[in-house]
Design a protein around this motif. Structure first.
Motif, PDB file in Angstrom:
ATOM      1  N   LYS A 417      -0.757   9.486  -3.368  1.00 21.00           N
ATOM      2  CA  LYS A 417      -1.372   8.173  -3.548  1.00 21.00           C
ATOM      3  C   LYS A 417      -1.471   7.423  -2.222  1.00 21.00           C
ATOM      4  CE  LYS A 417      -0.155   7.266  -8.378  1.00 21.00           C
ATOM      5  NZ  LYS A 417       0.553   6.348  -9.311  1.00 21.00           N
ATOM      6  N   LYS A 418      -0.399   7.482  -1.434  1.00 23.59           N
ATOM      7  CA  LYS A 418      -0.398   6.787  -0.146  1.00 23.59           C
ATOM      8  C   LYS A 418      -1.428   7.391   0.808  1.00 23.59           C
ATOM      9  CE  LYS A 418       2.800   3.861  -1.205  1.00 23.59           C
ATOM     10  NZ  LYS A 418       2.464   2.411  -1.360  1.00 23.59           N
ATOM     11  N   GLN A 421      -4.767   6.130  -0.336  1.00 21.50           N
ATOM     12  CA  GLN A 421      -4.901   4.725   0.032  1.00 21.50           C
ATOM     13  C   GLN A 421      -5.213   4.593   1.515  1.00 21.50           C
ATOM     14  OE1 GLN A 421      -1.352   2.414  -0.583  1.00 21.50           O
ATOM     15  NE2 GLN A 421      -2.422   0.454  -0.421  1.00 21.50           N
ATOM     16  N   ARG A 424      -8.863   5.530   2.193  1.00 24.23           N
ATOM     17  CA  ARG A 424      -9.806   4.478   1.778  1.00 24.23           C
ATOM     18  C   ARG A 424      -9.824   3.336   2.787  1.00 24.23           C
ATOM     19  NH1 ARG A 424      -7.583   5.485  -3.448  1.00 24.23           N
ATOM     20  NH2 ARG A 424      -6.217   3.633  -3.194  1.00 24.23           N
ATOM     21  N   ALA A 437      -0.250   1.572   6.191  1.00 21.75           N
ATOM     22  CA  ALA A 437      -0.460   2.695   5.273  1.00 21.75           C
ATOM     23  C   ALA A 437       0.013   3.995   5.897  1.00 21.75           C
ATOM     24  CB  ALA A 437      -1.940   2.791   4.892  1.00 21.75           C
TER      25      ALA A 437
END
Length: 510
Positions: A417-418, A421, A424, A437
């Motif tokens: 997920k990180k 993220q 993105r 991030a």
């Protein structure tokens, strides 16, 4: 693979206490009363059972199983005497709800690595522990039972070679909780402590001089618990790592009252949380199925389940056998009394004498039957009960490995997920948050590495522990069964002698 496994074991581990005061004082200890008597399994050479009342109950050990021709070692007692953070996620999709504690994980890994440095075998050492002299302290609801723990050793880590301390039941449970907290996460199989029993201690509280039946039942409960505590300590002492644990050494040799183990109370704050945790753990065990990549664990899980089922079935059969032998002994005794009365009213001298001799023979047979019943219980049944609990301990450590795997997979999921993220943010040109991030990605990469390392370590340790358990189990079963069969053979020989001695009298009836 499951087709080649052995079948599964014997009773449920959870014994939930419903009385707060009971647990505060050992669960069992709060009720007190019928402990001032002598043991049923004494090593006397007579058939008269056990007599006398003492302030403390003397030691009775199954290791002292009779090798002579007496029965009192296993004979039944006279009335009043002693005889012989809630569960883990249920679905992998819910793993994001689990929080990883970096410090806890690192500490667990370091401890696991340090334990690897402890030698797995300790040669030429002796650590023998006996639990003796159960005694009631206090009166009423505040009463509890204490035991004398005597230790003999030649291990240099102890200050003396021979020493003893007084411990209450909650102290044993507190020690077990400490060992679980320290070693279960590392894959160690922790010998289970005896379970609490509200019913057993209620009998002790209610028993008294006027109620001999309850008194006998409560003293039998105390003796079984004493023997179970002794077996628990000696199993712990036989483990190469647990035997040198500081908390275990303090339990054995610190001649002082240990801090009260309040976490052993069922209805205390810690006890209630522990109950909820157990419920959560049970639900997790049922609902979460790990995709096993190691065939060894798949095989062993099936074997352990099969052994568990077999042991439970055997234990149930032995309990039935014990009860039937007790009933047979009672009926034999009743028959002896009736025949004795019949003999007194018989006109014929030879027939009257034969009936009197038959009554006497049946009284001796009754003693043998009770001895057989106690052997079934103490030498065979209690061993099976222990191993059912040990199988539960193995299942616990297997489940701990599943929890470690869940944490590892959760870390992997969070890392993915990180990374998404971060990608993105980079695409959106959010340079102000890209650095943060990237830092989070590095942190979760580290957590994934540690999670995998912990999983590999616990898997490796479990394999070693199970291998050790299987070796000891075979040796222990062989020893215990040999002693049990030898005792049964002695009982049968005595029955033959009793009836052979009566036969001439029966033939002499004219």
């Amino acid at each position: 693979m499951a087709e080649n496994k052995e079948p599964p074991p014997l009773f449920d581990d959870l014994d939930i206490n419903t009385n707060n005061e009971l647990d505060d004082d050992d669960d069992e200890d709060i009720f007190a009363s019928a402990i001032q008597e002598q043991n049923p399994l004494s090593t006397s050479n007579s058939y008269n059972g056990v007599s006398g009342i003492q302030a403390e109950l003397p030691k009775l050990s199954l290791r002292d199983a009779p090798e002579d021709t007496s029965y009192s070692t296993v004979s039944s007692p006279a009335p009043g005497q002693l005889s012989s953070p809630l569960g883990m996620p249920n679905d992998i999709n819910d793993l994001h709800e689990v929080q990883i504690n970096d410090d806890s994980l690192s500490q667990s890994l370091k401890q696991s690595q340090s334990l690897e440095e402890v030698p797995t075998e300790i040669s030429d050492t002796m650590l023998k522990i006996t639990v003796t002299s159960p005694a009631k302290i206090g009166e009423g609801m505040g009463a509890y039972v204490v035991y004398r723990v005597e230790t003999k050793t030649n291990m240099p880590i102890f200050k003396k070679r021979n020493f003893s301390v007084i411990r209450r039941f909650s102290d044993f449970l507190g020690l077990h909780d400490k060992l679980i907290e320290k070693y279960l996460r590392n894959g160690r199989i922790i010998p289970p402590a005896p379970e609490k029993s509200v019913i057993g201690m209620t009998k002790i509280k209610m028993s008294g001089d006027k109620n001999q039946e309850q008194n006998s039942s409560s003293t039998d409960f105390i003796e079984r618990r004493r023997a179970a505590l002794e077996r628990y300590l000696n199993r712990t002492a036989s483990h190469p790592v647990l035997s040198v644990d500081p908390d275990f050494r303090e339990f054995l040799e610190a001649d002082m009252e240990l801090p009260k183990a309040t976490s052993t109370s069922a209805l205390s704050g810690a006890g209630v949380m522990r109950l909820f945790n157990k419920v959560g753990e049970t639900v997790n065990k049922i609902t979460y199925k790990m995709d096993e990549s190691d065939s060894w664990f798949e095989e062993k899980t099936s074997q352990i389940d099969s052994l568990d089922t077999q042991l439970r079935a055997l234990h149930s059969a032995v309990e039935t056998l014990t009860n039937q032998r007790q009933e047979l002994a009672s009926f034999t005794g009743a028959s002896a009394k009736s025949i004795a009365v019949l003999g007194h009213g018989e006109v014929g001298v030879s027939l009257g004498r034969a009936l009197a001799q038959l009554a006497e023979t049946l009284e001796k047979v009754e003693v043998v039957r009770r001895a057989q019943s106690n052997s079934d219980l103490y030498q065979f049944g209690e061993m099976l009960r222990d191993y059912v609990a040990l199988i539960g301990a193995i299942k616990d450590v297997f489940h701990e490995r599943v929890k470690v795997f869940q944490n590892w997979q959760h870390a992997q999921m969070m890392l993915n997920k990180k990374r998404e993220q971060k990608a993105r943010l980079e695409q959106a040109g959010r340079s102000d948050k890209t650095t943060q991030a990237a830092t989070e990605v590095i942190e979760w990469e580290s957590k994934v590495e540690r999670g995998q390392e912990e999983f590999d370590n616990i898997s490796k340790m479990i394999k070693k522990e199970v291998e050790r358990f299987e070796i000891l189990r075979v040796e222990d079963f062989k020893k215990q069964l040999t002693e049990y069969l030898e005792t049964m053979l002695q009982h049968q020989n005595h029955l033959i002698k009793h009836w052979e001695s009566f036969l001439p009298e029966a033939r002499a009836v004219g």
